[in-house]
Design an enzyme around this catalytic site. Structure first.
Site, PDB file in Angstrom:
ATOM      1  N   ASP A 365      81.287  44.711  14.826  1.00 43.78           N
ATOM      2  CA  ASP A 365      81.131  43.905  15.497  1.00 43.78           C
ATOM      3  C   ASP A 365      80.501  45.479  16.649  1.00 43.78           C
ATOM      4  O   ASP A 365      80.297  46.155  16.204  1.00 43.78           O
ATOM      5  CB  ASP A 365      82.069  43.638  16.495  1.00 43.78           C
ATOM      6  N   ASP A 366      80.706  45.796  18.131  1.00 42.19           N
ATOM      7  CA  ASP A 366      80.688  46.379  19.078  1.00 42.19           C
ATOM      8  C   ASP A 366      81.175  48.171  18.466  1.00 42.19           C
ATOM      9  O   ASP A 366      81.554  48.333  18.095  1.00 42.19           O
ATOM     10  CB  ASP A 366      81.099  45.709  20.244  1.00 42.19           C
ATOM     11  N   LYS A 475      74.770  38.567  15.821  1.00 45.90           N
ATOM     12  CA  LYS A 475      76.052  38.199  16.944  1.00 45.90           C
ATOM     13  C   LYS A 475      75.231  38.439  18.082  1.00 45.90           C
ATOM     14  O   LYS A 475      75.177  40.481  18.211  1.00 45.90           O
ATOM     15  CB  LYS A 475      77.587  38.958  16.642  1.00 45.90           C
ATOM     16  N   TRP A 476      74.548  38.094  18.223  1.00 48.31           N
ATOM     17  CA  TRP A 476      73.550  38.210  19.597  1.00 48.31           C
ATOM     18  C   TRP A 476      74.719  38.174  21.161  1.00 48.31           C
ATOM     19  O   TRP A 476      74.683  37.403  22.128  1.00 48.31           O
ATOM     20  CB  TRP A 476      72.353  37.395  20.116  1.00 48.31           C
ATOM     21  N   ASP A 477      74.990  39.333  21.800  1.00 46.00           N
ATOM     22  CA  ASP A 477      76.317  39.453  22.817  1.00 46.00           C
ATOM     23  C   ASP A 477      74.643  40.048  23.701  1.00 46.00           C
ATOM     24  O   ASP A 477      73.959  40.158  24.328  1.00 46.00           O
ATOM     25  CB  ASP A 477      77.117  40.330  22.783  1.00 46.00           C
ATOM     26  N   MET A 478      75.831  39.087  25.523  1.00 45.63           N
ATOM     27  CA  MET A 478      74.639  39.743  26.527  1.00 45.63           C
ATOM     28  C   MET A 478      76.388  39.403  27.647  1.00 45.63           C
ATOM     29  O   MET A 478      76.719  38.595  27.718  1.00 45.63           O
ATOM     30  CB  MET A 478      74.364  38.371  26.553  1.00 45.63           C
ATOM     31  N   ASN A 479      76.667  40.531  28.244  1.00 45.88           N
ATOM     32  CA  ASN A 479      78.242  40.730  28.567  1.00 45.88           C
ATOM     33  C   ASN A 479      77.952  41.291  30.138  1.00 45.88           C
ATOM     34  O   ASN A 479      78.967  42.072  31.043  1.00 45.88           O
ATOM     35  CB  ASN A 479      79.131  42.697  28.147  1.00 45.88           C
ATOM     36  N   ASP A 547      85.882  34.368  24.651  1.00 42.69           N
ATOM     37  CA  ASP A 547      86.693  34.928  23.832  1.00 42.69           C
ATOM     38  C   ASP A 547      87.812  34.979  23.275  1.00 42.69           C
ATOM     39  O   ASP A 547      88.721  35.864  23.425  1.00 42.69           O
ATOM     40  CB  ASP A 547      86.555  36.695  25.100  1.00 42.69           C
TER      41      ASP A 547
HETATM   42  C1  DGJ Z   1      82.040  40.649  24.037  1.00 40.97           C
HETATM   43  C2  DGJ Z   1      82.421  39.557  22.771  1.00 40.97           C
HETATM   44  O1  DGJ Z   1      81.747  38.778  23.163  1.00 40.97           O
HETATM   45  C3  DGJ Z   1      82.707  40.041  22.134  1.00 40.97           C
HETATM   46  O2  DGJ Z   1      83.276  38.886  20.940  1.00 40.97           O
HETATM   47  C4  DGJ Z   1      82.907  41.137  21.600  1.00 40.97           C
HETATM   48  O3  DGJ Z   1      81.453  41.109  20.981  1.00 40.97           O
HETATM   49  C5  DGJ Z   1      82.749  41.963  23.053  1.00 40.97           C
HETATM   50  N1  DGJ Z   1      81.830  41.801  23.884  1.00 40.97           N
HETATM   51  C6  DGJ Z   1      82.050  43.898  22.053  1.00 40.97           C
HETATM   52  O4  DGJ Z   1      81.947  44.056  23.359  1.00 40.97           O
END
Ligand code: DGJ
Length: 743
Positions: A365-366, A475-479, A547
């Site tokens: 992951d990150d 896993k393509w995230d967007m936070n 999450d």
């Molecule tokens: C948000 C994701 O939903 C988590 O599972 C994880 O990948 C974090 N970001 C990592 O910054």
């Protein structure tokens, strides 16, 4: 299946074996909506379903003597006698917003044309669907509007979208362009929306439709944790198993609006499309604008019937690629195991333990790139941090594969930290408004994906890593949400396009990556479930559902998500206790029993578990390997809602009805409680089922009508040898026996 045009009555009847949809060209050449529902006989003329009575205080179309205010329309505009909110609005050079699109021509084609640059359902051969294209024109503006309707053979679904083409010499701004509008003759419906927030996404909220406007929307640049671009109307008497239900789903991942306006004559106007808030799209001569697709499903078999149609359609004719029909690998993701605190040795140790227990895919992951050691830096610098990973992603992925597992990688390609090389080199590549200080979310800014050169640059960086390493999953995230949606690359009169252009940029990057790396399994994610929408499923066949990895909360989240999206699309992991979001302790069995109804995995360091717990994990993994085909690709039924009861249940049945898995969850324990039964669904009534762990067999019909006895130890005096706890659960595995001699 058919689409018929009746010349004399000027009516279109779209029908398959179970649904009908009827449109009529009105006397003034606009389109009226006559019917959507269960299949009815075709006939030459349904004109009696149109009522034109003139009421007091209406404005009347002079040449025709009727008012559009009281006509159910197909794709309405404001003005010219209708006062309800419209499906379209076009701002013209002279300041007018009035339009009048009249029927010009139509075409009926086999199959289903694609939508350029946008996600959409598709067919694999022309026999699977028919498409009606109705072209209307506004002669004054010299513009065309094309309404597209695809009716599927064998699915109770119609896909719709709209295209605007400006042939005129004058520039216009399209400021509202819904994908779907549907006028229904009454308002006797419950409205269901799927709302929440971070870590409590898609909670089921139900209320009666009332006169006035009810709506959910997103203005965040993504479909959001808060609301989902999917709503349901059901008759008040309908439930999971019976009754009339309609579902409306937008195949789109950006700002949306889902709305029902009930007028004071109880006519309901449903709309779904890009959120008109902050939206406009400039069309110069010769330019066109295509809306995203919306899908409407009709069910007479209650909410489960509606969901099953969405599940089948989205699983098989929206999701694409080599992973579409394959059971999903059991993965272990290191995020909750390590957060940012890892190096290569630690990761390999975690992966080794996972491999011992049967995990198939290790996901990093990150934190693996640039200067990323917390969430305050590094986004945008997509090259490995060699202090942590001396051999880079290439080296680590090879080590993981040498263990006998596949390797997966986390990315967040749409973002940039101000503290990054990318931002230092290209500060103008972030979305921000000139002269104003941009806000930060999680210490990051959003890259301007409306600009092709930005998308190209990110593509080149990530393409390099993927080409030189052994990556099987992304896993393509967007936070973060977008709050300052302004692009320095576009003029003032195109700023209303940026939200949509942004998401088109995201889609284009996905498209390039899946074309170049067709074997990679993509999982979308946006701080958990902020982009769990049908648009994403076209690119990534699974999505990190939330999450929140707490098993009890997940029952609600997965239950709510299942209304519109297939089980196989829901990323669901077993995590450690105390849970990292709620500090709650739940039994490992329950964590597994919830997560197995999804794309299953783990989110913890298995080497930290006791031997007994490792045994449980091994059993869970073995079970999942045996039953994932049934669970992920079977027919899914919601049986008992966690939003209504202390007990929740759902089940999946194989296509041949020979196998079924029931998930049964008791939230809080109770004492000296009732004897319980759970009515199952979808079984073969004549088959005899063996239920693992029960020394009896049952006919399908008795399990569906009488119910499976689920009475647990709490029904009597609690004993420490045979007890339930809070957050207790059980899986029931049913196998049909064909040969009577086996009994
Ligand atoms: C948000 C994701 O939903 C988590 O599972 C994880 O990948 C974090 N970001 C990592 O910054």
């Amino acid at each position: 299946m058919s689409i018929v045009f009746h010349q004399r009555s000027r009516e279109f009847h779209l029908y398959n074996d179970s649904i009908s949809y009827i449109i009529r060209i009105l006397p003034n050449d606009q389109l009226g909506q006559l019917y959507f529902g269960k299949r009815i006989h075709d006939r030459e003329d349904f004109g009696h379903l149109l009522e034109f009575a003139n009421r007091p205080m209406t404005a009347v179309l002079q040449d025709y003597g009727f008012s559009l205010e009281h006509v159910r329309q197909e794709y309405p505009a404001y003005g010219t006698t209708d006062f309800r909110l419209p499906a379209l609005e076009i701002l013209q050079e002279d300041g007018s917003r009035l339009t009048c699109f009249s029927y010009k021509s139509h075409r009926i084609v086999k199959g289903k044309p694609g939508l350029y640059g946008l996600p959409a359902t598709y067919v694999e051969n022309d026999k699977e669907a028919d498409t009606l294209e109705i072209t209307l024109e506004d002669q004054w503006l010299d513009m065309e509007m094309v309404l597209l309707y695809t009716i599927f053979n064998g699915e109770d679904a119609i896909a719709r979208s709209v295209k605007f083409v400006n042939h005129g010499n004058k520039t216009v701004q399209v400021t509202r362009a819904m994908s779907l509008s549907l006028d229904l003759p009454d308002c006797q419906y419950d409205w269901i929306q799927f709302s929440g927030a971070w870590s409590r996404e898609r909670q089921v909220k139900t209320r009666r439709l009332e006169q006035g406007i009810q709506a959910v929307s997103s203005q965040r640049g993504h479909s959001s944790h808060n609301h989902n671009p999917f709503i349901v109307l059901k008759r008040p008497g309908a439930d999971e198993f019976q009754g009339e239900v309609m579902g409306f789903s937008l195949v789109y991942s950006g700002n949306f609006l889902a709305q029902a306006e009930v007028d004071t004559y109880d006519v309901t106007r449903v709309m779904l499309g890009i959120n008109p808030f902050a939206f406009s799209w400039k069309l110069e001569k010769g330019e066109q604008f295509q809306t995203p697709e919306a899908v409407m499903v009709y069910s007479r078999q209650g909410l489960n019937g509606m969901s099953q149609t969405f599940h089948r359609l989205y699983r098989t004719r929206l999701a694409r690629g080599v992973w579409r029909d394959k059971v999903r690998p059991i993965l272990l993701n290191n995020w909750e195991a390590t957060y940012f605190d890892f190096d290569e040795d630690k990761l390999v140790d975690i992966a080794r333990a996972a491999k011992e227990d049967g995990v198939e895919l290790f996901v990093l992951d990150d934190g693996w790139f640039g200067s990323r050691s917390s969430d305050s830096s590094g986004l945008g610098d997509w090259y490995a941090n060699t202090d942590r990973l001396p051999g880079g992603i290439k080296g680590l992925s090879e080590k993981i594969e040498a263990l006998g597992m596949k390797f997966g990688l986390w990315v967040e390609l749409e973002m940039v930290n101000p503290d990054s090389d990318l931002y230092r080199q290209h500060p103008d590549w972030a979305l921000q408004t000139p002269g104003r200080t941009p806000s930060q979310g999680r210490n990051q800014l959003v890259l301007d994906f409306s600009r092709a050169e930005v998308v190209d640059h990110i593509y080149n960086m990530i393409e390099k890593i993927l080409s030189e390493s052994r990556v099987s999953y992304i896993k393509w995230d967007m936070n973060r949400s977008i709050t300052e949606c302004y692009s320095g690359a576009y003029p003032a009169d195109r700023q209303g396009e940026i939200f949509h252009r942004y998401i088109l940029g995201v889609y284009s990057l996905y498209e390039r990556l899946i074309k170049h790396f067709p074997e990679i399994l993509f999982e979308s994610c946006a701080s958990g479930g902020a982009r769990f929408d049908a648009g994403m499923l076209y690119y990534a066949p699974q999505c990190w559902t939330s999450d929140d990895s707490d098993a009890v909360e997940r029952i609600k989240i997965q239950y709510g998500t299942s209304f519109g999206y297939p089980v196989v699309s829901m990323g669901a992991h077993v995590s450690a206790v105390p849970n990292h979001q709620l500090c709650r302790y739940t039994p490992l069995e329950t964590r597994g029993n919830v997560a197995c109804f999804g794309a299953f995995g783990y989110e913890l360091d298995l080497s930290k578990l006791s031997d007994e717990e490792r045994e449980t994990v091994r059993r869970q993994i073995a079970f999942m390997k045996e039953y994932r085909q049934v669970i992920q690709f079977g027919t899914f039924y919601r049986l008992k809602s966690p939003f209504e009861d202390n007990i929740a249940a759902w089940m999946a049945v194989s296509a041949d009805k020979k196998k079924a898995v029931v998930g049964y969850y008791k939230i809080l324990n109770d004492v000296n409680c009732q004897f319980r039964r759970l009515r199952l669904d979808g079984l073969d009534p004549d088959a005899r089922y063996e239920v693992e762990g029960m020394d009896n067999w049952f006919y399908g019909d008795e399990l569906m009508s009488g119910g499976l006895v689920t009475t647990d130890a709490s029904a009597g005096q609690a004993s420490m040898d045979d007890f339930c706890t809070d957050f207790w659960s059980r899986l029931y595995v049913l196998n049909a026996k064909e040969d009577e001699r086996e009994w």
